[in-house]
Design an enzyme around this catalytic site. Sequence first.
Site, PDB file in Angstrom:
ATOM      1  N   HIS A  41       0.846  -1.179   0.000  1.00 13.19           N
ATOM      2  CA  HIS A  41       0.000   0.000   0.000  1.00 13.19           C
ATOM      3  C   HIS A  41       0.886   1.234   0.000  1.00 13.19           C
ATOM      4  CE1 HIS A  41      -3.177   2.830   1.038  1.00 13.19           C
ATOM      5  NE2 HIS A  41      -3.979   1.923   0.525  1.00 13.19           N
ATOM      6  N   ASP A  95      -7.958  -5.346  -0.130  1.00 13.15           N
ATOM      7  CA  ASP A  95      -8.485  -6.006  -1.325  1.00 13.15           C
ATOM      8  C   ASP A  95      -8.179  -7.486  -1.368  1.00 13.15           C
ATOM      9  OD1 ASP A  95      -9.704  -3.806  -2.393  1.00 13.15           O
ATOM     10  OD2 ASP A  95      -7.812  -3.035  -3.149  1.00 13.15           O
TER      11      ASP A  95
HETATM   12  N1  CMC Z   1       4.457  -7.331  -5.117  1.00 12.39           N
HETATM   13  C1  CMC Z   1       5.796  -7.342  -5.236  1.00 12.39           C
HETATM   14  N2  CMC Z   1       6.583  -6.273  -5.005  1.00 12.39           N
HETATM   15  C2  CMC Z   1       5.975  -5.130  -4.644  1.00 12.39           C
HETATM   16  C3  CMC Z   1       4.569  -5.031  -4.495  1.00 12.39           C
HETATM   17  C4  CMC Z   1       3.816  -6.199  -4.743  1.00 12.39           C
HETATM   18  N3  CMC Z   1       2.474  -6.159  -4.612  1.00 12.39           N
HETATM   19  N4  CMC Z   1       4.245  -3.783  -4.130  1.00 12.39           N
HETATM   20  C5  CMC Z   1       5.383  -3.096  -4.044  1.00 12.39           C
HETATM   21  N5  CMC Z   1       6.441  -3.911  -4.350  1.00 12.39           N
HETATM   22  C6  CMC Z   1       7.866  -3.568  -4.286  1.00 12.39           C
HETATM   23  C7  CMC Z   1       8.310  -2.694  -5.447  1.00 12.39           C
HETATM   24  O1  CMC Z   1       8.778  -3.463  -6.526  1.00 12.39           O
HETATM   25  C8  CMC Z   1       9.393  -1.873  -4.784  1.00 12.39           C
HETATM   26  O2  CMC Z   1      10.541  -2.685  -4.660  1.00 12.39           O
HETATM   27  P1  CMC Z   1      12.032  -2.035  -4.780  1.00 12.39           P
HETATM   28  O3  CMC Z   1      12.131  -1.040  -3.657  1.00 12.39           O
HETATM   29  O4  CMC Z   1      12.956  -3.206  -4.649  1.00 12.39           O
HETATM   30  O5  CMC Z   1      12.079  -1.374  -6.130  1.00 12.39           O
HETATM   31  C9  CMC Z   1       8.884  -1.643  -3.373  1.00 12.39           C
HETATM   32  O6  CMC Z   1       8.032  -2.767  -3.113  1.00 12.39           O
HETATM   33  C10 CMC Z   1       8.097  -0.339  -3.196  1.00 12.39           C
HETATM   34  O7  CMC Z   1       7.082  -0.308  -4.217  1.00 12.39           O
HETATM   35  P2  CMC Z   1       6.418   1.016  -4.807  1.00 12.39           P
HETATM   36  O8  CMC Z   1       5.900   0.728  -6.174  1.00 12.39           O
HETATM   37  O9  CMC Z   1       7.376   2.162  -4.647  1.00 12.39           O
HETATM   38  O10 CMC Z   1       5.231   1.229  -3.800  1.00 12.39           O
HETATM   39  P3  CMC Z   1       4.032   2.213  -4.008  1.00 12.39           P
HETATM   40  O11 CMC Z   1       3.751   2.781  -2.678  1.00 12.39           O
HETATM   41  O12 CMC Z   1       4.276   3.168  -5.122  1.00 12.39           O
HETATM   42  O13 CMC Z   1       2.874   1.223  -4.511  1.00 12.39           O
HETATM   43  C11 CMC Z   1       0.953  -0.124  -4.599  1.00 12.39           C
HETATM   44  C12 CMC Z   1       1.774   0.868  -3.776  1.00 12.39           C
HETATM   45  C13 CMC Z   1      -0.335  -0.455  -3.843  1.00 12.39           C
HETATM   46  C14 CMC Z   1       0.575   0.486  -5.969  1.00 12.39           C
HETATM   47  C15 CMC Z   1       1.802  -1.414  -4.827  1.00 12.39           C
HETATM   48  O14 CMC Z   1       2.182  -1.985  -3.578  1.00 12.39           O
HETATM   49  C16 CMC Z   1       1.083  -2.446  -5.676  1.00 12.39           C
HETATM   50  O15 CMC Z   1       1.155  -2.370  -6.925  1.00 12.39           O
HETATM   51  N6  CMC Z   1       0.385  -3.443  -5.034  1.00 12.39           N
HETATM   52  C17 CMC Z   1      -0.417  -4.401  -5.758  1.00 12.39           C
HETATM   53  C18 CMC Z   1      -1.738  -3.750  -6.167  1.00 12.39           C
HETATM   54  C19 CMC Z   1      -2.698  -3.598  -4.996  1.00 12.39           C
HETATM   55  O16 CMC Z   1      -2.925  -4.545  -4.242  1.00 12.39           O
HETATM   56  N7  CMC Z   1      -3.296  -2.400  -4.910  1.00 12.39           N
HETATM   57  C20 CMC Z   1      -4.352  -2.133  -3.910  1.00 12.39           C
HETATM   58  C21 CMC Z   1      -3.990  -1.106  -2.932  1.00 12.39           C
HETATM   59  S1  CMC Z   1      -5.197  -1.084  -1.580  1.00 12.39           S
HETATM   60  C22 CMC Z   1      -6.610  -0.416  -2.297  1.00 12.39           C
HETATM   61  C23 CMC Z   1      -6.610   1.060  -2.341  1.00 12.39           C
HETATM   62  O17 CMC Z   1      -6.556   1.685  -1.244  1.00 12.39           O
HETATM   63  O18 CMC Z   1      -6.713   1.587  -3.470  1.00 12.39           O
END
Ligand code: CMC
Length: 433
Positions: A310, A368
């Site tokens: 998240h 989710d």
């Molecule tokens: N699986 C594997 N690796 C992940 C994931 C994941 N679900 N989420 C983040 N990472 C890794 C990412 O590759 C990065 O690694 P590194 O530092 O080595 O490059 C690190 O964790 C930080 O990721 P980020 O992309 O900078 O994190 P963010 O805060 O921008 O993204 C997110 C948040 C929710 C978009 C992401 O965690 C994601 O894509 N999760 C899966 C989709 C999901 O379940 N979304 C629902 C969110 S809850 C509903 C809502 O409130 O909308």
Amino acid sequence: MADGAHKNSATFTYDGKTIDLPVIAGSVGPDVVDIRKLYAQTGMFTYDPGFTSTAACESAITYIDGDKGELLYRGYPIDQLAEKSHYLEVCYLLLYAELPTAAQLEDFEARVTRHTMLHEQMVNFYRGFRRDAHPMAVVCGVVGAMSAFYHDSTDINDPWQREVASIRMIAKLPTIAAWAYKYSIGQPFVYPRNDLDYAANFLHMCFATPCEEYVVDPILSRAMDRIFTLHADHEQNASTSTVRLAGSSQANPFACIAAGVACLWGPAHGGANEAALAMLREIGAPERIPEFIARAKDKDDPFRLMGFGHRVYKNFDPRAKVMKQSADEVLGLLGIENNPTLQVAKELEKIALEDSYFVDRKLYPNVDFYSGIILDAIGFPTSMFTAIFALSRTVGWIAQWKEMIEDPEGRIGRPRQLYTGAPSRDYSDVETR
Ligand code: CMC
């Protein structure tokens, strides 16, 4: 809206010039540096793609502390509301800032209940969609089209019209979403039943048919109500910011909420519950989990574990805790604790919570991950998951939109950019290129 308390100032020095920037304190949470005069004083913008460090507005509705795993609606913790309150009371709280008295709640529920039917002409509008249209495509289209059906509540400068539009959307979204589902499976529309509560009425509109009565199980309607409550608002996320940005241009409320629905659709946001369940089904059996964990860690593979991580919660998602409990209740009631998708979900949760890749990056199961499991157990196809999220979030979008419209300092949202394209150059005729 009054500014938060001016506390201190921060100094900004660049190229031999120093300016003071006011620091403003909210009621809780981090202070903010007020950079509104930065450009006028320095000729510089700030650069913050994804808005990871930018407070785009002042708001008194929802507060999240991502490190503590805390979510408050108008100051009340989400777990207390999920346990003791119910969705329509939460709607009242989000819209009007305080919990209602018994009389206020009765009046609010009566107003919402009286607006649950759609204008009958909207049936023709539904028929214009392809029969296999995705429910989110239909919900997005129908919510936008409300501005063509309800002209008497599109004037954003009239408080009465704003109120009527708000009640209409909260009341009609279950009907709109349920009909999107019925249309996609070729069944007749089921009209709202005002003797049922909000969640039970939604389940009835989705699962009853003219041939057979559908008796709503109170455990399922309670689980549905909790899903609505847990998704009701979530501060300045992508779809809410979209609603505010659309509203800042003074677009009508139905158009603004339709913009929110469109933004919510993406798999990184509201589409994650659909994507999470699709992933669990693709994994299929616990033996295949290591393969998918390896893919999630591989930086050359775009695959992510859906339902994990998240942007704000870096400890745990407080909604996920309540949802997990609800999932256990529903699956227990339905006697399907051993279904293969659930086995995969449980095993995946366990492995990911112990694996250093996920632990180090604070990637916990989010709301989710569990909501998809509950909705599947109730009988919804995955294509309905995001539509249900949209119907739950409508009240949050509306509360945020109203707050923005009622802010006398409100102005059109207009981010700036760091331009990296070609500098000014002269046009050349096609023959000379
Ligand atoms: N699986 C594997 N690796 C992940 C994931 C994941 N679900 N989420 C983040 N990472 C890794 C990412 O590759 C990065 O690694 P590194 O530092 O080595 O490059 C690190 O964790 C930080 O990721 P980020 O992309 O900078 O994190 P963010 O805060 O921008 O993204 C997110 C948040 C929710 C978009 C992401 O965690 C994601 O894509 N999760 C899966 C989709 C999901 O379940 N979304 C629902 C969110 S809850 C509903 C809502 O409130 O909308």
